[in-house]
Design a protein around this motif. Structure first.
Motif, PDB file in Angstrom:
ATOM      1  N   VAL A 112       9.814  17.987   0.163  1.00 36.09           N
ATOM      2  CA  VAL A 112      10.408  16.692   0.974  1.00 36.09           C
ATOM      3  C   VAL A 112       9.785  15.438   0.190  1.00 36.09           C
ATOM      4  O   VAL A 112       8.415  15.380   0.266  1.00 36.09           O
ATOM      5  CB  VAL A 112       9.944  16.542   2.285  1.00 36.09           C
ATOM      6  N   GLU A 113      10.428  14.543  -0.295  1.00 37.99           N
ATOM      7  CA  GLU A 113       9.881  13.347  -1.134  1.00 37.99           C
ATOM      8  C   GLU A 113       9.825  12.344  -0.168  1.00 37.99           C
ATOM      9  O   GLU A 113      10.792  11.931   0.455  1.00 37.99           O
ATOM     10  CB  GLU A 113      10.686  12.984  -2.374  1.00 37.99           C
ATOM     11  N   ALA A 114       8.727  11.679  -0.158  1.00 39.25           N
ATOM     12  CA  ALA A 114       8.611  10.490   0.863  1.00 39.25           C
ATOM     13  C   ALA A 114       7.818   9.559   0.271  1.00 39.25           C
ATOM     14  O   ALA A 114       7.189   9.403  -0.718  1.00 39.25           O
ATOM     15  CB  ALA A 114       7.925  11.094   2.205  1.00 39.25           C
ATOM     16  N   PHE A 115       8.026   8.133   0.768  1.00 41.52           N
ATOM     17  CA  PHE A 115       7.150   7.004   0.391  1.00 41.52           C
ATOM     18  C   PHE A 115       6.661   6.323   1.934  1.00 41.52           C
ATOM     19  O   PHE A 115       7.107   6.348   2.742  1.00 41.52           O
ATOM     20  CB  PHE A 115       8.119   5.987  -0.103  1.00 41.52           C
ATOM     21  N   THR A 116       5.272   6.128   1.709  1.00 42.99           N
ATOM     22  CA  THR A 116       4.571   5.938   3.016  1.00 42.99           C
ATOM     23  C   THR A 116       3.313   4.877   2.798  1.00 42.99           C
ATOM     24  O   THR A 116       2.731   5.136   1.610  1.00 42.99           O
ATOM     25  CB  THR A 116       4.106   7.441   3.708  1.00 42.99           C
ATOM     26  N   ASP A 117       2.977   4.401   3.839  1.00 41.74           N
ATOM     27  CA  ASP A 117       1.668   3.571   3.564  1.00 41.74           C
ATOM     28  C   ASP A 117       0.896   4.116   4.654  1.00 41.74           C
ATOM     29  O   ASP A 117      -0.359   3.462   4.860  1.00 41.74           O
ATOM     30  CB  ASP A 117       2.043   2.160   4.099  1.00 41.74           C
ATOM     31  N   THR A 161       0.731  -1.155   0.072  1.00 41.87           N
ATOM     32  CA  THR A 161       0.004   0.063  -0.047  1.00 41.87           C
ATOM     33  C   THR A 161       0.835   1.372  -0.041  1.00 41.87           C
ATOM     34  O   THR A 161       0.253   2.474   0.288  1.00 41.87           O
ATOM     35  CB  THR A 161      -0.900  -0.006   1.234  1.00 41.87           C
ATOM     36  N   MET A 162       2.096   1.359  -0.079  1.00 40.22           N
ATOM     37  CA  MET A 162       3.085   2.286  -0.307  1.00 40.22           C
ATOM     38  C   MET A 162       2.801   3.179  -1.366  1.00 40.22           C
ATOM     39  O   MET A 162       2.384   2.813  -2.477  1.00 40.22           O
ATOM     40  CB  MET A 162       4.442   1.670  -0.410  1.00 40.22           C
ATOM     41  N   GLU A 163       2.895   4.480  -1.087  1.00 39.19           N
ATOM     42  CA  GLU A 163       2.803   5.233  -2.205  1.00 39.19           C
ATOM     43  C   GLU A 163       3.579   6.840  -1.865  1.00 39.19           C
ATOM     44  O   GLU A 163       3.990   6.402  -1.024  1.00 39.19           O
ATOM     45  CB  GLU A 163       1.267   5.968  -2.123  1.00 39.19           C
ATOM     46  N   ALA A 164       3.824   7.413  -3.136  1.00 37.64           N
ATOM     47  CA  ALA A 164       4.773   8.618  -3.181  1.00 37.64           C
ATOM     48  C   ALA A 164       4.185   9.938  -2.843  1.00 37.64           C
ATOM     49  O   ALA A 164       2.937  10.003  -3.268  1.00 37.64           O
ATOM     50  CB  ALA A 164       5.532   8.769  -4.424  1.00 37.64           C
ATOM     51  N   VAL A 165       4.687  10.512  -1.996  1.00 38.02           N
ATOM     52  CA  VAL A 165       3.982  11.625  -1.394  1.00 38.02           C
ATOM     53  C   VAL A 165       5.095  12.891  -1.513  1.00 38.02           C
ATOM     54  O   VAL A 165       6.322  12.734  -0.977  1.00 38.02           O
ATOM     55  CB  VAL A 165       3.377  11.500  -0.048  1.00 38.02           C
TER      56      VAL A 165
END
Length: 249
Positions: free
Chosen positions: A100-105, A82-86
């Motif tokens: 700030v580039e992040a990858f999060t679930d 379920t990870m996505e780029a934000v």
């Protein structure tokens, strides 16, 4: 851009000798998983995945780890991801624009952690679009300046390179993101060892900071980069190279 390029050089040299490899591999795996989830598991047909995999290979990430990350993104593994780029946007100390580039679930968790980091270190998180217009998306290939001269890098110009910048014994070779794969391949074919290649957000204008401002900003950047969900931090500051070396050291 001496001060800003100095920061880039320090970051790249740190990447070369990064001892926190376990944490680094986790961040790289997340990027691969998100790219595979959004564009499929074909490294050739999915440009974003190809770049993420190449970045992982540059960091000597094991092949099995890469394959597991791809399978996780495509749902071919034991569990679909379920990870996505934000992307988060805000201002740091001294009015420095930051992406700030992040990858999060879990967007709520990540957003809360990043907002807290900004608030704690004299910045504030902004709305989407509040600072993104101050940056240009560029491809960059990094080469060790102690091993090669600028003349050695000429094959990159024929493959679409726009500029070659040397700072702190590290070359940044810049191009349009669409030319990144071809430019990297041209350098490798010419026998040039590439440290890393990636798509970055390069600032259009820079905000000057004194030593006190630089110290405050670096504390914020370090805090953001230490968050598990953070992938990359971009900022449009300029600091005297000697001051930056003291602060970064």
């Amino acid at each position: 851009m001496a001060g800003h390029s100095k920061w880039a050089g320090i970051k790249h040299k740190k990447a070369i000798v990064d001892s926190r490899r376990g944490k680094l591999f986790t961040k790289l795996a997340r990027a691969i998983t998100v790219a595979a989830k959004e564009g499929g598991g074909d490294v050739v047909g999915n440009a974003a995945l190809g770049l993420a995999v190449q970045k992982a290979k540059d960091a000597s990430m094991p092949k099995d780890n890469i394959e597991r990350a791809i399978a996780k993104g495509t749902g071919a593994g034991a569990d679909a991801d379920t990870m996505e780029a934000v992307m988060y946007e805000g201002y740091g100390p001294g009015g420095v624009a930051m992406l700030v580039e992040a990858f999060t679930d879990n967007r709520n968790r990540t957003g809360s952690e990043i907002r807290h980091a900004f608030a704690k270190h004299g910045g504030n998180l902004g709305e989407p679009g509040s600072v993104a217009y101050l940056f240009d998306k560029k491809g960059v290939v990094v080469v060790d300046g102690e091993k090669y001269s600028e003349d050695d890098l000429m094959p990159a110009l024929d493959a679409g390179a726009e500029d070659i910048v040397l700072e702190d014994d590290v070359y940044e070779i810049l191009c349009e993101p669409s030319d990144l794969t071809a430019m990297r391949a041209a350098l490798v074919d010419a026998g040039i060892e590439v440290v890393e290649s990636q798509v970055m957000q390069r600032p259009k204008t820079l905000v000057p900071l004194d030593e006190d401002g630089a110290i405050k900003l670096m504390k914020l950047i370090d805090t953001l980069e230490d968050l598990d969900d953070t992938d990359t931090v971009h900022a449009n500051f300029d600091v005297d190279a000697e001051i930056l070396e003291r602060v970064a050291g």
